[in-house]
Design a protein around this motif. Structure first.
Motif, PDB file in Angstrom:
ATOM      1  N   ALA A  11       1.046  -0.508   0.308  1.00 31.64           N
ATOM      2  CA  ALA A  11       0.241  -0.204   0.421  1.00 31.64           C
ATOM      3  C   ALA A  11       0.912   0.933  -0.265  1.00 31.64           C
ATOM      4  CB  ALA A  11      -0.974   0.158   1.330  1.00 31.64           C
ATOM      5  N   THR A  12       2.021   1.209   0.510  1.00 34.02           N
ATOM      6  CA  THR A  12       3.011   2.424   0.818  1.00 34.02           C
ATOM      7  C   THR A  12       2.687   3.079  -1.109  1.00 34.02           C
ATOM      8  OG1 THR A  12       4.931   0.700   0.498  1.00 34.02           O
ATOM      9  CG2 THR A  12       4.451   2.072   2.751  1.00 34.02           C
ATOM     10  N   PHE A  13       2.932   2.554  -1.772  1.00 37.27           N
ATOM     11  CA  PHE A  13       3.314   2.333  -3.317  1.00 37.27           C
ATOM     12  C   PHE A  13       2.180   2.464  -4.350  1.00 37.27           C
ATOM     13  CE2 PHE A  13       5.970  -0.753  -3.096  1.00 37.27           C
ATOM     14  CZ  PHE A  13       6.029  -1.296  -4.090  1.00 37.27           C
ATOM     15  N   SER A  14       1.412   1.213  -3.923  1.00 40.24           N
ATOM     16  CA  SER A  14       0.096   1.050  -4.480  1.00 40.24           C
ATOM     17  C   SER A  14      -0.972   2.402  -5.193  1.00 40.24           C
ATOM     18  CB  SER A  14      -0.683  -0.075  -4.189  1.00 40.24           C
ATOM     19  OG  SER A  14      -1.670   0.696  -3.139  1.00 40.24           O
ATOM     20  N   LYS A  15      -1.253   3.249  -4.353  1.00 47.53           N
ATOM     21  CA  LYS A  15      -1.574   4.438  -5.295  1.00 47.53           C
ATOM     22  C   LYS A  15      -0.566   4.904  -7.004  1.00 47.53           C
ATOM     23  CE  LYS A  15       0.076   7.395  -2.448  1.00 47.53           C
ATOM     24  NZ  LYS A  15       1.080   7.222  -2.336  1.00 47.53           N
TER      25      LYS A  15
END
Length: 367
Positions: A92-96
């Motif tokens: 989730a730290t870079f999934s966006k």
């Protein structure tokens, strides 16, 4: 091309075909009947399709073309439909910061991500079956001639990996070429093949990133948020911060639960819970490697060894604290709550350590 564009394109093609057949039919009706030549009466009469025959043939052709275009549209858009399932297992730290891309052969979906300045690109592909996934990695191993070995100590190796008591998770491949340092890995449970790239000479840093942040992709990420362990962690987090929390992978593979929260005063606030104080301290030690080796510590709480203890009111020592500015200018505070087996971090993207320290001192007390 999107499904809508393909469908509209198919409709346009069908209209063009119908128009063309109509023109042929009108031309056929307008032609005069053939004239029989003397002495040739015994030859078979030239065949000309009737208007009805032409329209039937046109309908059949247009129907086949239409079905093909619509099916093609649905198939072409498959990676977009499958992308949410793939995104669910990306940290989730870079999934966006991930975008859908053309999936490799026999894969259902693929995305390309931008994890961090030091690991600028990563790819994650979801396969229909494990055999196809493993063949894709094996082809890379054979192409490069990668020997068996340990990527932790050797930048040119391939091996299986896993965690104690949980068996084999998949295979890990690492190598270096003119483009940079590479790592590729599979996850057997999730049927995911992933890869990441870092600058030349950053193979150790890339391995640590894989191990602690980008790597094995816990199967628990497929479950709805929050799970039982995530719910327990959220209940422990101060109520003022709880609402803006989502699942995160920053706590590493050994974390029972890991979340990142959006709060005023910092750009990110994260908490991770562990089974024991030993597991918590191991994960904390691993993250200390993110601090630059050179330069003076940016805050007085940090010692030459990289961290110090801190107290909480009259209760005495509460845990360990480290603060640093990363190579890309982001300011971090990381600390532990030893009695709860929880570690936490807060960051400011502008690197303002004075304000970050002020926020940390005034932060709500959890528990």
């Amino acid at each position: 091309m999107s499904m809508i564009e393909l469908i509209f394109g198919g409709i346009s093609a069908l209209s063009a075909v119908v128009t063309a057949w109509g023109a042929v039919a009108r031309r056929s009706e307008a032609l005069p009947p053939p004239v029989a030549k003397p002495g040739r009466e015994h030859r078979r009469r030239d065949w000309r399709p009737s208007t009805t025959q032409l329209l039937v043939l046109a309908s059949a052709v247009t129907g086949v073309v239409g079905i093909y275009l619509i099916v093609n549209a649905l198939t072409d858009d498959q990676e977009i439909k499958e992308a949410p399932l793939l995104r669910a297992v990306i940290p989730a730290t870079f999934s966006k910061d991930c975008e859908a891309e053309e999936p490799p052969d026999r894969a259902l979906a693929s995305v390309t991500c931008k994890p961090s300045p030091r690991v600028p690109i990563a790819h994650y592909a979801l396969f229909n079956d494990r055999d196809a996934m493993n063949k894709a990695l094996s082809a890379k191993v054979a192409e490069l001639g990668i020997p068996p070995g340990n990527c932790e100590t050797n930048g040119f190796a391939v091996s299986s990996y896993g965690t104690e008591g949980e068996g084999n998770w998949g295979r890990l491949l690492c190598y270096v070429d003119k483009d940079g340092s590479h790592v590729s890995w599979t996850n057997e449970d999730l049927r995911v093949l992933a890869s990441a790239l870092a600058p030349v000479g950053a193979d150790n840093e890339l391995y640590e990133w894989w191990r602690d942040e980008g790597g094995p992709l816990p199967t628990s990420n497929l479950k709805s948020f929050p799970t039982g362990s995530e719910e327990s962690l959220l209940e422990w987090i101060p109520a003022a911060y709880r609402e803006g929390c989502t699942r995160s992978g920053w706590g590493g593979r050994t974390a029972d639960a890991s979340v990142v929260c959006t709060v005023a005063g910092v750009d990110a606030l994260g908490y991770a819970s562990y089974e024991s104080v030993v597991e918590m301290r191991k994960a904390f030690e691993t993250r200390l490697g993110r601090a630059p080796e050179k330069g003076e510590p940016p805050c007085s709480a940090r010692t030459k060894e990289g961290d110090s203890s801190y107290n909480s009111g009259d209760s005495g020592r509460a845990g360990r604290l480290v603060c640093y500015i990363s190579d890309d200018g982001i300011g971090y505070y990381e600390w532990t709550y030893d009695s709860a087996y929880v570690s936490a971090y807060a960051q400011r993207d502008d690197g303002d350590m004075v304000r970050l320290f002020g926020w940390w001192r005034r932060a709500e007390t959890p528990g």
